[in-house]
Design a protein around this motif. Structure first.
Motif, PDB file in Angstrom:
ATOM      1  N   LEU A 218       1.054  -1.419   0.029  1.00 46.54           N
ATOM      2  CA  LEU A 218      -0.042  -0.339  -0.003  1.00 46.54           C
ATOM      3  C   LEU A 218       0.924   1.282   0.289  1.00 46.54           C
ATOM      4  O   LEU A 218       1.755   1.226   1.150  1.00 46.54           O
ATOM      5  CB  LEU A 218      -0.759   0.247   1.331  1.00 46.54           C
ATOM      6  N   VAL A 219       0.334   1.992  -0.897  1.00 45.58           N
ATOM      7  CA  VAL A 219       1.746   3.023  -0.893  1.00 45.58           C
ATOM      8  C   VAL A 219       1.060   4.722  -1.638  1.00 45.58           C
ATOM      9  O   VAL A 219      -0.052   4.877  -1.886  1.00 45.58           O
ATOM     10  CB  VAL A 219       2.872   2.635  -2.676  1.00 45.58           C
ATOM     11  N   PRO A 272      -2.425  14.108  -1.247  1.00 43.24           N
ATOM     12  CA  PRO A 272      -1.817  12.637  -1.429  1.00 43.24           C
ATOM     13  C   PRO A 272      -2.491  11.914  -1.961  1.00 43.24           C
ATOM     14  O   PRO A 272      -3.470  11.961  -2.187  1.00 43.24           O
ATOM     15  CB  PRO A 272      -1.319  12.715   0.159  1.00 43.24           C
ATOM     16  N   ARG A 273      -1.965  10.464  -2.977  1.00 41.05           N
ATOM     17  CA  ARG A 273      -2.517   9.720  -3.749  1.00 41.05           C
ATOM     18  C   ARG A 273      -2.476   7.994  -2.847  1.00 41.05           C
ATOM     19  O   ARG A 273      -1.465   8.286  -2.630  1.00 41.05           O
ATOM     20  CB  ARG A 273      -2.262   9.328  -5.562  1.00 41.05           C
ATOM     21  N   LEU A 274      -3.197   7.790  -3.278  1.00 40.41           N
ATOM     22  CA  LEU A 274      -3.104   5.814  -2.762  1.00 40.41           C
ATOM     23  C   LEU A 274      -2.929   5.186  -3.397  1.00 40.41           C
ATOM     24  O   LEU A 274      -4.115   5.144  -4.839  1.00 40.41           O
ATOM     25  CB  LEU A 274      -3.806   5.810  -1.644  1.00 40.41           C
ATOM     26  N   THR A 286       1.064  -4.527 -10.868  1.00 40.45           N
ATOM     27  CA  THR A 286       0.236  -3.252 -11.594  1.00 40.45           C
ATOM     28  C   THR A 286       0.597  -2.584 -10.074  1.00 40.45           C
ATOM     29  O   THR A 286       0.308  -2.946  -8.949  1.00 40.45           O
ATOM     30  CB  THR A 286      -1.238  -4.311 -11.395  1.00 40.45           C
ATOM     31  N   LEU A 287      -0.317  -0.948 -10.385  1.00 36.79           N
ATOM     32  CA  LEU A 287      -0.121  -0.152  -9.246  1.00 36.79           C
ATOM     33  C   LEU A 287      -1.687   0.186  -9.524  1.00 36.79           C
ATOM     34  O   LEU A 287      -2.041   0.983 -10.124  1.00 36.79           O
ATOM     35  CB  LEU A 287       0.638   0.712 -10.294  1.00 36.79           C
ATOM     36  N   ALA A 288      -3.035  -0.010  -8.572  1.00 43.45           N
ATOM     37  CA  ALA A 288      -4.108   0.201  -8.739  1.00 43.45           C
ATOM     38  C   ALA A 288      -4.693   1.615  -7.931  1.00 43.45           C
ATOM     39  O   ALA A 288      -4.150   1.347  -6.503  1.00 43.45           O
ATOM     40  CB  ALA A 288      -4.926  -1.116  -8.148  1.00 43.45           C
ATOM     41  N   GLU A 289      -5.119   2.833  -7.946  1.00 42.03           N
ATOM     42  CA  GLU A 289      -5.453   3.859  -7.603  1.00 42.03           C
ATOM     43  C   GLU A 289      -6.760   3.764  -6.133  1.00 42.03           C
ATOM     44  O   GLU A 289      -7.407   3.361  -6.480  1.00 42.03           O
ATOM     45  CB  GLU A 289      -5.484   5.338  -8.122  1.00 42.03           C
ATOM     46  N   TYR A 290      -6.345   4.202  -5.296  1.00 39.06           N
ATOM     47  CA  TYR A 290      -8.118   3.674  -4.173  1.00 39.06           C
ATOM     48  C   TYR A 290      -8.170   5.333  -4.424  1.00 39.06           C
ATOM     49  O   TYR A 290      -7.504   6.192  -4.138  1.00 39.06           O
ATOM     50  CB  TYR A 290      -7.629   3.778  -2.904  1.00 39.06           C
ATOM     51  N   THR A 291      -9.761   6.168  -4.995  1.00 39.55           N
ATOM     52  CA  THR A 291     -10.087   6.261  -4.875  1.00 39.55           C
ATOM     53  C   THR A 291     -11.021   7.062  -4.501  1.00 39.55           C
ATOM     54  O   THR A 291     -12.142   7.887  -4.308  1.00 39.55           O
ATOM     55  CB  THR A 291     -10.461   7.185  -6.593  1.00 39.55           C
ATOM     56  N   CYS A 303      -7.541  -3.700  -0.577  1.00 46.28           N
ATOM     57  CA  CYS A 303      -6.009  -4.385  -0.072  1.00 46.28           C
ATOM     58  C   CYS A 303      -6.494  -5.321  -0.497  1.00 46.28           C
ATOM     59  O   CYS A 303      -6.353  -6.215  -0.912  1.00 46.28           O
ATOM     60  CB  CYS A 303      -5.781  -4.219   0.767  1.00 46.28           C
ATOM     61  N   GLN A 304      -7.441  -6.267   0.248  1.00 44.52           N
ATOM     62  CA  GLN A 304      -7.631  -7.449   0.098  1.00 44.52           C
ATOM     63  C   GLN A 304      -8.507  -8.072  -1.452  1.00 44.52           C
ATOM     64  O   GLN A 304      -7.671  -8.722  -2.099  1.00 44.52           O
ATOM     65  CB  GLN A 304      -8.555  -7.990   0.497  1.00 44.52           C
TER      66      GLN A 304
END
Length: 573
Positions: A218-219, A272-274, A286-291, A303-304
């Motif tokens: 989680l970035v 900030p972005r997650l 992959t890098l999926a963004e949480y919006t 995340c799960q």
């Protein structure tokens, strides 16, 4: 006149001190609603809960921003062990004496005021009793103050200093919004000894710890000037706490790590972005963004959803167990009552992807014939197959304390099984190599396939004793594996130049007699190069070493050896 000026100065200073004391009178423990012996986790939860209520982006009511700033300042003190210790001792997070221990408003946030004379006498208003005459005689007078700041100065400050004390804008490095302008909080926790859960990510960390490691991350990406960074960090720490062992958390400062952010396709925005760094079923990262709204429960679900899915779901009743023996890597299967692959199994399938073939299946009763056939007597269970097809129940009736310990314990189980598979594979490969390098004994049944007319040159090692046989076997095995490799028949029917075989000279005298009358009776070991098509042969009777035999074979292939016509066509009895 002097007394009048002194009185005015005292009134002014008293007013400033009272205002400063009021500013510092807010108890951070009371603000967050925690006890003085609260642990960091309690403080963090309290801060997160209050942040959700008073964050200006969520609460537009008048005073919400002021309240939120108060909450943030309180958390900034209590989340840092050094600041908290200073506050508990002095009532000031900067470590300046002035408050009674642990309570705001005791001494008013200053050290002392004195009017010194020849005997060092003067005044002190450092205690709750107010002004105290310290005595002393005449002489020059000086005034000094300390308002709990990092330094003291003589009595002489401008109007800017006064307004800074009122507004708080004079504090260097602090965002007016309430400290959200930087991510110093998590860093300070590391320095003060508290375990930091958020990893600072740079290019080196990304390549060594994240890229292609199989772990989900989680970035958080941010800029130091952005508001809300600390709020985001608090949220992802809570998520990390719930997913210990399943995910890791980190942050990227896109100002100092602009090239890394560019490489990952992360473009800084107003806030900030997650992101979740994970893997698709094909193994691609992959890098999926949480919006969505920054709520811990929703972030956990996100995340799960993005945990690895390298375990194949199968129906145990239609699964072909014999197929696993064809796998070069070991195979493991989880039998559980779950309708989908459990989170722990999905995490392990990512960490050990490529090292195992993962399966999972839903079963509800160990009395099921298919389950009994696997040797499982309790659920959940893990069954493994080595690359040679050998089955083993790795563990049955699995119980776990938490996700982190489960991943570690089952991980050790898999690694032990992997070591066993390597030993089995190594042994199998050695046996196969030994079988391939074993030189066949020339018999009537195999003579045509080894030394028939389709073979250009047949190298035959003749022996008369068991010692001679072992010697020829050893030399031919080594020579045949080199560039002058022995003949092999491929699927297309093509053949190599040379074939190698052994001949029991004591039993095959007629074969040797067809070459020479003497039957080479005086030699315990003898090498014969035989050309079936031309009916010619040549012999080597020198030192039986690998180097000398290699030279002889090379000379035969290069045409440097003189061949003799056979007396008759050799036959094997």
């Amino acid at each position: 006149m002097v007394r009048t000026r002194l009185a005015i100065s005292v009134v002014l200073v008293s007013t400033l001190l009272l205002l400063n004391a009021k500013a510092k009178s807010v108890d951070p423990y009371k603000v967050l609603g925690v006890s003085r012996d609260a642990k960091q986790r309690e403080i963090q939860k309290a801060f997160h809960k209050l942040s959700l209520i008073y964050h200006p982006d969520k609460n537009k009511n008048k005073g919400a921003q002021e309240k939120f700033s108060e909450i943030n300042n309180a958390y900034e003190i209590l989340s840092d062990e050094e600041k908290r210790k200073n506050y508990d001792l002095y009532g000031d997070e900067k470590g300046q004496p002035g408050f009674d221990s642990g309570f705001a408003g005791g001494n008013g946030g200053y050290s002392s005021y004195s009017s010194s004379g020849g005997n060092g006498g003067g005044f002190s208003f450092g205690g709750p009793g107010g002004w105290q005459n310290m005595g002393g005689g005449g002489g020059s007078k000086s005034f000094s103050f300390s308002f709990g700041g990092p330094s003291e100065s003589s009595f002489g400050f401008g109007m800017d200093d006064i307004f800074n004390m009122f507004s708080g804008s004079g504090s260097k490095g602090r965002d007016p919004f309430g400290g959200f302008g930087s991510s110093s909080k998590a860093e300070s926790k590391t320095k003060s000894g508290t375990t930091a859960t958020i990893r600072t990510i740079n290019s080196q960390v990304y390549k060594k710890e994240i890229m292609d490691q199989g772990m989900t991350w989680l970035v958080l990406s941010y800029l130091p000037s952005q508001r809300g960074t600390q709020y985001h960090e608090s949220s992802i720490e809570e998520v990390a706490e719930s997913f210990q062992g399943a995910i890791k958390v980190g942050r990227i400062n896109c100002e100092t790590e602009s090239s890394l952010c560019k490489e990952l396709g992360i473009v800084p925005r107003r806030a900030p972005r997650l992101f979740v760094y994970s893997y698709t079923s094909s193994g691609k990262a992959t890098l999926a963004e949480y919006t969505e709204e920054l709520v811990a429960k929703k972030v956990k679900s996100f995340c799960q959803e993005h945990l690895p899915r390298f375990s194949k779901r199968i129906d145990l009743h239609t699964f072909d167990v014999s197929a696993v023996s064809s796998q070069r890597t070991p195979t493991v299967m989880l039998l559980s009552t779950k309708k989908d692959a459990p989170v722990i199994w999905r995490v392990l399938s990512g960490l050990y992807n490529g090292r195992f073939v993962f399966y999972n299946t839903e079963v509800h009763d160990t009395s099921d014939p298919k389950v009994r056939k696997l040797g499982v007597d309790a659920l959940p269970a893990i069954v493994g197959w080595l690359s040679n097809g050998e089955k083993q129940v790795l563990k049955s009736g699995i119980t776990v304390k938490n996700m982190k310990s489960a991943v570690q314990e089952i991980g050790k189980l898999l690694e032990g099984f992997e070591k066993k598979n390597k030993k089995v594979s190594s042994k199998s490969q050695s046996s196969q190599a030994e079988s391939e390098s074993r030189i066949p004994l020339l018999l009537r049944s195999n003579f045509d396939s080894i030394c028939g007319e389709n073979t250009p040159v047949c190298i035959i090692g003749a022996f008369r004793s068991s010692h001679g046989k072992e010697k020829m076997q050893s030399i031919f095995s080594k020579v045949s594996q080199k560039s002058l490799s022995r003949r092999q028949v491929s699927t297309t029917g093509s053949q190599d130049t040379v074939s190698y075989s052994l001949l029991d000279a004591a039993k095959q005298l007629s074969f040797l007699s067809s070459l020479d009358k003497s039957e080479f009776k005086t030699f315990d070991k003898l090498i014969i190069a035989y050309k079936p098509r031309r009916g010619k042969f040549a012999t080597f009777k020198g030192d039986m070493t690998m180097e000398e035999v290699e030279k002889f074979v090379a000379a035969v292939l290069n045409g440097d050896i003189q061949f003799t016509k056979t007396r008759q066509k050799p036959q094997i009895k």
